[in-house]
Design a protein around this motif. Structure first.
Motif, PDB file in Angstrom:
ATOM      1  N   ARG A 150       0.851  -1.179   0.000  1.00 45.65           N
ATOM      2  CA  ARG A 150       0.000   0.000   0.000  1.00 45.65           C
ATOM      3  C   ARG A 150       0.892   1.237   0.000  1.00 45.65           C
ATOM      4  N   ILE A 151       0.293   2.348  -0.385  1.00 50.90           N
ATOM      5  CA  ILE A 151       1.000   3.620  -0.357  1.00 50.90           C
ATOM      6  C   ILE A 151       0.219   4.561   0.543  1.00 50.90           C
ATOM      7  N   ASN A 152       0.861   5.095   1.532  1.00 48.80           N
ATOM      8  CA  ASN A 152       0.205   6.020   2.447  1.00 48.80           C
ATOM      9  C   ASN A 152       0.124   7.401   1.810  1.00 48.80           C
ATOM     10  N   VAL A 153       1.006   8.286   2.137  1.00 52.33           N
ATOM     11  CA  VAL A 153       0.962   9.634   1.575  1.00 52.33           C
ATOM     12  C   VAL A 153       1.756   9.694   0.278  1.00 52.33           C
ATOM     13  N   MET A 154       1.202  10.383  -0.705  1.00 46.57           N
ATOM     14  CA  MET A 154       1.916  10.685  -1.943  1.00 46.57           C
ATOM     15  C   MET A 154       1.945  12.203  -2.086  1.00 46.57           C
ATOM     16  N   GLY A 155       3.013  12.704  -2.645  1.00 48.82           N
ATOM     17  CA  GLY A 155       3.101  14.152  -2.744  1.00 48.82           C
ATOM     18  C   GLY A 155       3.983  14.621  -3.876  1.00 48.82           C
ATOM     19  N   TRP A 156       3.898  15.909  -4.117  1.00 50.22           N
ATOM     20  CA  TRP A 156       4.741  16.575  -5.107  1.00 50.22           C
ATOM     21  C   TRP A 156       5.526  17.679  -4.406  1.00 50.22           C
ATOM     22  N   TYR A 157       6.816  17.718  -4.698  1.00 52.56           N
ATOM     23  CA  TYR A 157       7.703  18.764  -4.218  1.00 52.56           C
ATOM     24  C   TYR A 157       8.275  19.478  -5.435  1.00 52.56           C
ATOM     25  N   ARG A 158       8.784  20.668  -5.215  1.00 52.32           N
ATOM     26  CA  ARG A 158       9.479  21.350  -6.304  1.00 52.32           C
ATOM     27  C   ARG A 158      10.705  22.073  -5.753  1.00 52.32           C
ATOM     28  N   GLN A 159      11.640  22.258  -6.659  1.00 52.49           N
ATOM     29  CA  GLN A 159      12.857  22.966  -6.302  1.00 52.49           C
ATOM     30  C   GLN A 159      13.192  23.953  -7.402  1.00 52.49           C
ATOM     31  N   ALA A 160      13.135  25.216  -7.062  1.00 52.34           N
ATOM     32  CA  ALA A 160      13.499  26.271  -7.999  1.00 52.34           C
ATOM     33  C   ALA A 160      15.000  26.505  -7.905  1.00 52.34           C
ATOM     34  N   PRO A 161      15.590  27.049  -8.952  1.00 52.69           N
ATOM     35  CA  PRO A 161      17.041  27.308  -8.928  1.00 52.69           C
ATOM     36  C   PRO A 161      17.422  28.161  -7.731  1.00 52.69           C
ATOM     37  N   GLY A 162      18.426  27.697  -6.988  1.00 51.28           N
ATOM     38  CA  GLY A 162      18.920  28.448  -5.850  1.00 51.28           C
ATOM     39  C   GLY A 162      18.047  28.395  -4.617  1.00 51.28           C
ATOM     40  N   LYS A 163      16.994  27.583  -4.648  1.00 59.23           N
ATOM     41  CA  LYS A 163      16.089  27.501  -3.506  1.00 59.23           C
ATOM     42  C   LYS A 163      16.006  26.079  -2.987  1.00 59.23           C
ATOM     43  N   GLN A 164      15.493  25.962  -1.784  1.00 60.79           N
ATOM     44  CA  GLN A 164      15.327  24.634  -1.194  1.00 60.79           C
ATOM     45  C   GLN A 164      14.100  23.944  -1.783  1.00 60.79           C
ATOM     46  N   ARG A 165      14.123  22.638  -1.726  1.00 59.70           N
ATOM     47  CA  ARG A 165      12.970  21.873  -2.165  1.00 59.70           C
ATOM     48  C   ARG A 165      11.806  22.136  -1.211  1.00 59.70           C
ATOM     49  N   GLU A 166      10.623  22.355  -1.772  1.00 54.38           N
ATOM     50  CA  GLU A 166       9.460  22.630  -0.949  1.00 54.38           C
ATOM     51  C   GLU A 166       8.306  21.708  -1.331  1.00 54.38           C
ATOM     52  N   LEU A 167       7.467  21.426  -0.342  1.00 49.58           N
ATOM     53  CA  LEU A 167       6.271  20.633  -0.589  1.00 49.58           C
ATOM     54  C   LEU A 167       5.248  21.489  -1.331  1.00 49.58           C
ATOM     55  N   VAL A 168       4.723  20.961  -2.428  1.00 51.87           N
ATOM     56  CA  VAL A 168       3.693  21.658  -3.189  1.00 51.87           C
ATOM     57  C   VAL A 168       2.311  21.158  -2.788  1.00 51.87           C
ATOM     58  N   ALA A 169       2.155  19.839  -2.785  1.00 50.39           N
ATOM     59  CA  ALA A 169       0.851  19.254  -2.462  1.00 50.39           C
ATOM     60  C   ALA A 169       1.046  17.816  -2.018  1.00 50.39           C
ATOM     61  N   ALA A 170       0.130  17.348  -1.191  1.00 47.02           N
ATOM     62  CA  ALA A 170       0.189  15.971  -0.712  1.00 47.02           C
ATOM     63  C   ALA A 170      -1.217  15.409  -0.612  1.00 47.02           C
ATOM     64  N   ILE A 171      -1.319  14.079  -0.708  1.00 48.11           N
ATOM     65  CA  ILE A 171      -2.612  13.431  -0.624  1.00 48.11           C
ATOM     66  C   ILE A 171      -2.448  12.112   0.106  1.00 48.11           C
ATOM     67  N   THR A 172      -3.353  11.847   1.041  1.00 49.49           N
ATOM     68  CA  THR A 172      -3.289  10.600   1.804  1.00 49.49           C
ATOM     69  C   THR A 172      -4.022   9.495   1.054  1.00 49.49           C
ATOM     70  N   SER A 173      -3.901   8.281   1.572  1.00 48.49           N
ATOM     71  CA  SER A 173      -4.609   7.158   0.955  1.00 48.49           C
ATOM     72  C   SER A 173      -6.120   7.334   1.067  1.00 48.49           C
ATOM     73  N   GLY A 174      -6.550   8.108   2.064  1.00 45.14           N
ATOM     74  CA  GLY A 174      -7.969   8.408   2.218  1.00 45.14           C
ATOM     75  C   GLY A 174      -8.402   9.640   1.455  1.00 45.14           C
ATOM     76  N   LEU A 175      -7.523  10.174   0.612  1.00 40.73           N
ATOM     77  CA  LEU A 175      -7.785  11.285  -0.300  1.00 40.73           C
ATOM     78  C   LEU A 175      -7.884  12.646   0.391  1.00 40.73           C
ATOM     79  N   ARG A 176      -7.325  12.748   1.573  1.00 39.69           N
ATOM     80  CA  ARG A 176      -7.190  14.076   2.178  1.00 39.69           C
ATOM     81  C   ARG A 176      -6.045  14.793   1.505  1.00 39.69           C
ATOM     82  N   THR A 177      -6.237  16.058   1.188  1.00 41.77           N
ATOM     83  CA  THR A 177      -5.219  16.812   0.461  1.00 41.77           C
ATOM     84  C   THR A 177      -4.724  18.011   1.263  1.00 41.77           C
TER      85      THR A 177
END
Length: 122
Positions: free
Chosen positions: A29-56
């Motif tokens: 099973r997969i619990n949380v899935m998410g997308w992160y992004r990293q802009a040039p010269g910046k730290q990676r940041e969380l953009v969005a996440a979704i749980t197995s129960g579809l909470r976002t």
């Protein structure tokens, strides 16, 4: 376990893109899935996440413009991006908290896909 992301590209401001990321392997099973992004010269940041129960959850800067969703049967997460802005430019990474079958029984781990570039021109 592997995560394969796709869907990045070059788009003009105001345009739309959809990213997808499929997980493969001996997945229980997969619990949380998410997308992160990293802009040039910046730290990676969380953009969005979704749980197995579809909470976002979304970072404030993308609320109302991005939508995260998942297909649990396909072990795939999507990120629909609209109203794109130049500041959305960066490398987007998918992430998953996975429970998988190993030779020692069930194990869990956090996995990352290779990034996909999103470039928004002004």
């Amino acid at each position: 376990v592997q995560l394969q992301a796709s869907g990045g590209g070059l788009v003009q401001a105001g345009g739309s893109l959809t990213l997808s990321c499929a997980a493969s392997g001996s997945i229980s099973r997969i619990n949380v899935m998410g997308w992160y992004r990293q802009a040039p010269g910046k730290q990676r940041e969380l953009v969005a996440a979704i749980t197995s129960g579809l909470r976002t959850d979304y970072t404030d800067s993308v609320k109302g413009r991005f939508t995260i969703s998942r297909d649990n049967a396909k072990n795939t997460v999507y990120l629909q991006m609209s109203g794109l802005k130049p500041e959305d430019t960066g490398v987007y990474y998918c992430n998953a908290d996975v429970v998988f079958m190993s030779g020692y029984g069930l194990r869990s781990g956090e996995y990352w896909g290779k990034g996909t570039q999103v470039t928004v021109s002004s």
